[in-house]
Design a protein around this motif. Structure first.
Motif, mmCIF file in Angstrom:
data_model
loop_
_atom_site.group_PDB
_atom_site.id
_atom_site.type_symbol
_atom_site.label_atom_id
_atom_site.label_comp_id
_atom_site.label_asym_id
_atom_site.label_seq_id
_atom_site.Cartn_x
_atom_site.Cartn_y
_atom_site.Cartn_z
ATOM 1 N N THR A 74 38.101 50.415 14.356
ATOM 2 C CA THR A 74 38.772 49.738 13.245
ATOM 3 C C THR A 74 39.492 50.682 12.276
ATOM 4 O OG1 THR A 74 36.624 49.760 12.116
ATOM 5 C CG2 THR A 74 37.252 47.724 13.253
ATOM 6 N N PHE A 81 33.704 43.995 14.195
ATOM 7 C CA PHE A 81 34.750 43.888 15.212
ATOM 8 C C PHE A 81 34.728 45.036 16.208
ATOM 9 C CE2 PHE A 81 37.429 41.808 11.620
ATOM 10 C CZ PHE A 81 36.508 40.784 11.527
ATOM 11 N N GLU A 99 34.423 44.598 8.687
ATOM 12 C CA GLU A 99 35.121 44.695 9.972
ATOM 13 C C GLU A 99 34.402 45.583 10.981
ATOM 14 O OE1 GLU A 99 39.219 46.307 8.693
ATOM 15 O OE2 GLU A 99 38.070 45.633 6.957
ATOM 16 N N TYR A 139 43.311 42.526 15.080
ATOM 17 C CA TYR A 139 42.063 41.755 15.013
ATOM 18 C C TYR A 139 42.166 40.383 15.670
ATOM 19 C CZ TYR A 139 40.348 45.263 11.666
ATOM 20 O OH TYR A 139 39.949 46.426 11.045
#
Length: 311
Positions: A179, A105, A102, A117
């Motif tokens: 995140t 992201f 992640e 997300y």
């Protein structure tokens, strides 16, 4: 949109089908282990880890059965979803190992980041699909709804990231580890689900290797300080390796905090894996030598903690 007309929900986690069909119950005399994670422990990239671990575990308990749901590119959120989809299965131990994926992201402007997300089309689709129970029969209402939403989002200028690709224009934003909150929420969800099912959880910190040469040249092409492997992953897959290292450190801290808070088992693989060229194919995938050390470390912890036997 590349969805099958019938049962499009099967597109998301086909790797669960064999586990769903397996007979996994609390009253069986087998010791059933579920592995959740990304590619590092998957059968595709972590084959030697799985082979070595399976062999070692059967030395101490021939009735151990491993069910591996770890899948390349999957994140803490995917693993939470998958674990919930296995709610009617009973596992004696759930192992979670994932902290890198992640980080992709984070490579987006802060104003466009979503804790759920949904700035990633994969999770945007999943959230929308959960609102369409008829997808078990047909994809048409879901596709119609998605098409309208995407048109509205486009008019609003909403930005999306692809699941496995980085926008080079956004790499600069990856140093802000956005995140952490979502990662904590998702791993905490796995722990709470396990506690509700009375299943043991083993959290593992993540072992990452970022040699100095990678830091020196920006980290996008230099494989000289990694083992020679057949399929190394591109070093830019998750963003700038310096930012990825920072993100994994943040996520590892979350793992340690959650293990202490919920009294789960914790194995600090981050501190146990040696950082040497011969052991890593890239930032996180292990060579055969590295895989054997990883599996031996994990087995020793499981054995020393008496986690390989039924009570």
């Amino acid at each position: 949109m590349k969805y099958p007309f019938w049962q499009p929900s099967n597109k998301f986690y086909p790797e669960l089908q064999t586990i769903i069909q397996a007979d996994i119950a609390k009253n069986k005399d087998t010791y059933d282990i579920l592995i959740l994670g990304g590619s590092a422990m998957s059968l595709e990239f972590g084959g030697q880890i799985n082979k070595t671990l399976d062999s070692l575990l059967h030395l101490s308990n021939p009735k151990v059965k491993i069910y591996n749901a770890a899948t390349p590119a999957h994140t803490s959120l995917d693993n939470l979803y998958k674990y919930k989809m296995l709610h009617d299965k009973h596992f004696d131990l759930v192992i979670f190992y994932e902290a890198i994926n992640e980080n992709r992201f984070n490579n987006i402007p802060p104003k466009d980041f979503s804790d759920d997300y949904q700035h990633i089309l994969w999770y945007y689709d999943m959230a929308l699909m959960n609102r369409h129970p008829e997808v078990n029969w047909t994809v048409l209402p879901f596709i119609a709804h998605k098409s309208v939403n995407l048109l509205i989002d486009k008019l609003k200028g909403k930005k999306f990231l692809n699941f496995q690709e980085i926008n080079p224009d956004y790499i600069q934003y990856g140093s802000d580890i956005k995140t952490a909150k979502a990662y904590r929420h998702n791993v905490e969800g796995i722990i709470k689900e396990a506690q509700a099912k009375k299943e043991e959880v083993l959290l593992m910190t993540y072992a990452l290797y970022v040699p100095q040469s990678v830091i020196g040249n920006g980290g996008y092409t230099d494989y000289r300080d990694f083992a020679t492997c057949k399929y190394p992953s591109p070093l830019w897959l998750w963003g700038d390796p310096i930012n990825v290292r920072q993100g994994v450190q943040v996520h590892n801290d979350v793992i340690r905090q959650l293990a202490a808070q919920y009294h789960t088992f914790l194995f600090d693989m981050d501190q146990q894996m040696p950082r040497q060229k011969d052991y890593y194919c890239d930032l996180c995938h292990l060579s055969d030598n590295g895989s054997r050390i990883f599996a031996q470390n994990l087995y020793k912890y499981l054995n020393d903690s008496n986690l390989t036997r039924k009570n």
